[in-house]
Design a protein around this motif. Sequence first.
Motif, mmCIF file in Angstrom:
data_model
loop_
_atom_site.group_PDB
_atom_site.id
_atom_site.type_symbol
_atom_site.label_atom_id
_atom_site.label_comp_id
_atom_site.label_asym_id
_atom_site.label_seq_id
_atom_site.Cartn_x
_atom_site.Cartn_y
_atom_site.Cartn_z
ATOM 1 N N SER A 311 0.966 -1.131 -0.036
ATOM 2 C CA SER A 311 0.008 -0.103 -0.147
ATOM 3 C C SER A 311 0.771 1.176 -0.010
ATOM 4 C CB SER A 311 -0.857 -0.104 1.265
ATOM 5 O OG SER A 311 -0.285 -0.144 2.458
ATOM 6 N N GLU A 312 1.883 1.370 0.744
ATOM 7 C CA GLU A 312 2.784 2.397 0.673
ATOM 8 C C GLU A 312 3.361 2.820 -0.743
ATOM 9 O OE1 GLU A 312 6.372 4.296 3.341
ATOM 10 O OE2 GLU A 312 5.808 2.183 3.670
ATOM 11 N N TRP A 313 4.082 1.692 -1.246
ATOM 12 C CA TRP A 313 4.413 1.823 -2.539
ATOM 13 C C TRP A 313 3.304 2.462 -3.510
ATOM 14 C CZ3 TRP A 313 3.250 -0.675 -7.133
ATOM 15 C CH2 TRP A 313 4.351 -0.365 -8.111
ATOM 16 N N ILE A 314 2.093 1.982 -3.600
ATOM 17 C CA ILE A 314 1.341 2.251 -4.451
ATOM 18 C C ILE A 314 0.948 3.666 -3.937
ATOM 19 C CG2 ILE A 314 -1.416 1.989 -4.878
ATOM 20 C CD1 ILE A 314 -0.961 -1.075 -4.375
ATOM 21 N N LEU A 315 0.762 4.152 -2.911
ATOM 22 C CA LEU A 315 0.387 5.597 -2.634
ATOM 23 C C LEU A 315 1.547 6.457 -3.119
ATOM 24 C CD1 LEU A 315 -1.509 5.128 0.754
ATOM 25 C CD2 LEU A 315 -2.634 5.700 -1.511
ATOM 26 N N GLU A 316 2.645 6.114 -3.062
ATOM 27 C CA GLU A 316 3.657 6.997 -3.328
ATOM 28 C C GLU A 316 3.810 7.073 -4.915
ATOM 29 O OE1 GLU A 316 7.251 4.936 -1.868
ATOM 30 O OE2 GLU A 316 7.076 5.854 0.206
ATOM 31 N N LEU A 317 3.432 6.173 -5.392
ATOM 32 C CA LEU A 317 3.164 6.101 -7.029
ATOM 33 C C LEU A 317 2.348 7.025 -7.454
ATOM 34 C CD1 LEU A 317 4.292 4.917 -9.613
ATOM 35 C CD2 LEU A 317 2.429 3.201 -9.372
ATOM 36 N N VAL A 318 1.189 7.030 -6.706
ATOM 37 C CA VAL A 318 -0.058 7.730 -7.286
ATOM 38 C C VAL A 318 0.086 9.259 -6.912
ATOM 39 C CG1 VAL A 318 -2.530 8.141 -6.632
ATOM 40 C CG2 VAL A 318 -1.681 5.650 -7.014
ATOM 41 N N ASN A 319 0.664 9.554 -5.373
ATOM 42 C CA ASN A 319 0.568 10.810 -5.254
ATOM 43 C C ASN A 319 1.886 11.663 -5.648
ATOM 44 O OD1 ASN A 319 -1.502 11.460 -2.934
ATOM 45 N ND2 ASN A 319 -0.697 9.436 -2.190
ATOM 46 N N SER A 321 4.624 12.182 -4.502
ATOM 47 C CA SER A 321 5.230 12.811 -3.448
ATOM 48 C C SER A 321 5.033 12.219 -2.310
ATOM 49 C CB SER A 321 4.803 14.361 -3.371
ATOM 50 O OG SER A 321 3.445 14.352 -3.145
ATOM 51 N N ASP A 322 5.270 13.029 -1.033
ATOM 52 C CA ASP A 322 5.029 12.417 0.351
ATOM 53 C C ASP A 322 3.594 12.165 0.553
ATOM 54 O OD1 ASP A 322 7.569 12.785 0.779
ATOM 55 O OD2 ASP A 322 7.288 14.798 1.837
ATOM 56 N N VAL A 323 3.198 10.939 1.286
ATOM 57 C CA VAL A 323 2.084 10.345 1.203
ATOM 58 C C VAL A 323 1.331 11.041 2.468
ATOM 59 C CG1 VAL A 323 0.751 8.483 1.919
ATOM 60 C CG2 VAL A 323 2.693 8.078 0.341
ATOM 61 N N PRO A 324 -0.049 11.757 2.529
ATOM 62 C CA PRO A 324 -0.515 12.545 3.553
ATOM 63 C C PRO A 324 -0.670 11.626 4.597
ATOM 64 C CG PRO A 324 -1.764 12.743 1.267
ATOM 65 C CD PRO A 324 -0.509 11.600 1.188
ATOM 66 N N ASN A 325 -0.774 12.310 5.793
ATOM 67 C CA ASN A 325 -0.761 11.482 6.920
ATOM 68 C C ASN A 325 -1.991 10.667 7.212
ATOM 69 O OD1 ASN A 325 1.429 12.402 7.930
ATOM 70 N ND2 ASN A 325 0.421 14.151 9.153
#
Length: 424
Positions: A311-319, A321-325
């Motif tokens: 999930s962290e890698w997916i969100l970094e790819l989508v965003n 940038s830094d993933v929101p808290n």
Amino acid sequence: MRLNKQAVNNILQMSFVQGLNYILPLIMIPYLLRTIGVENYGRVAVATAIVQFLLIISDFGFNFTATQKIAVKGKIDNKLISTIYIYKIIILLVILLVTILGLFYIKNRDEILFVFGFFVFFIGQSLIPAWLFRGINKMVYVSLLTFISKLTTLILLFAYINQTTDYYLMGLIYGVPSFITMILSYFIIRTYGFKFVQVSWEDLKEELSYGKDMFLSNIVGTFYTTLNPIILTIIAGPYATGIYSTCEKIIGVLNSMTNAVSQAVYPIVCKKINENPYLEVKKYKIPISFLFFGWFPPFILVVSLVLNFNSEWILELVNGSDVPNGQISLLNIMIFIPFAISLGHLLGIQSLLPLNERVSVRNSIFKGAILNLILGTAGTLIFGVIGMGTSVLICEFVVSLSMFFYLVRYFKTNNRNKVITPLN
């Protein structure tokens, strides 16, 4: 388990092009977050949710009831199709009047274009006869038209959305491609012999009566689907809505797979159940729909588990940038929503609906909507966006469990060879 050739062809057609359709939004989301920002993306999400709500009114359950009728008959029904189009045009005129009146109170030119663009989007989506294509087992047209629309949207997006203040063009960017595909779809159905015929008010009342349970199901279902971004915006603000909507788009990829396979097998299941609703396995009655769709929920569960660990890698790819808290935790919760939804498709859309147990589906969704309204509001007030994501997950499982109990009850009160033929 064996799927017949038609089912396999339908699934391959829908899954391949639907997969392409959802690659495009995964490109769009990072671009939008970088250009218009999370807050404006939240505004677009709210406008899209309102359009989806209006589409439920325009559809009135025809996506299921009309598809079922056409699938059982196996041919174009000009009277049925004309009746549905007349209803949709009446709804369009009413919403057009309300929109025009609303525009008089908006002084900002950009906001007027924003609202008008989403109205055009509503027109296009409302008049694309996806229910007809599914009924005649031509789902490939639904997928191809959607692909054309999304590809055009992507081109317009890169051409016209370049800074934060450009968000007001998003309505037209969604609306123009949708309107074009609506026109294309009309010419396609003409090639299959469709022509408008005269219908009476009695014909309209009959179709509305037949579809009312699915309409109510869709209306109450919006409390834990399209209305959730609105609830989030009111309680937690547009930023929280942007975080939630990003996760919702990610799980939307899995939901699109569920919808693709479900749409592919639904007309076939309707026809098969109309002939013989059950299989008997060791003296247990099993809906024939389990042959066509029973494999899919376990598949979605496995995919959800794999995505959960990434999930962290997916969100970094989508965003980009830094993933929101809190967004990683939110996605870890919401990633299992597609599994619960796939169970609902198996037990409700693929089993109860073809058995004409529309009231059971309606009641199940109604229970989930009430629970979501309570849990979603309370959860968001206490836990913020995490509370909303958890609420949706719980409610989807409650809906599926309710459908399971209705299906078991149906088995106990009906004979194996009961004929399911209340269709006109």
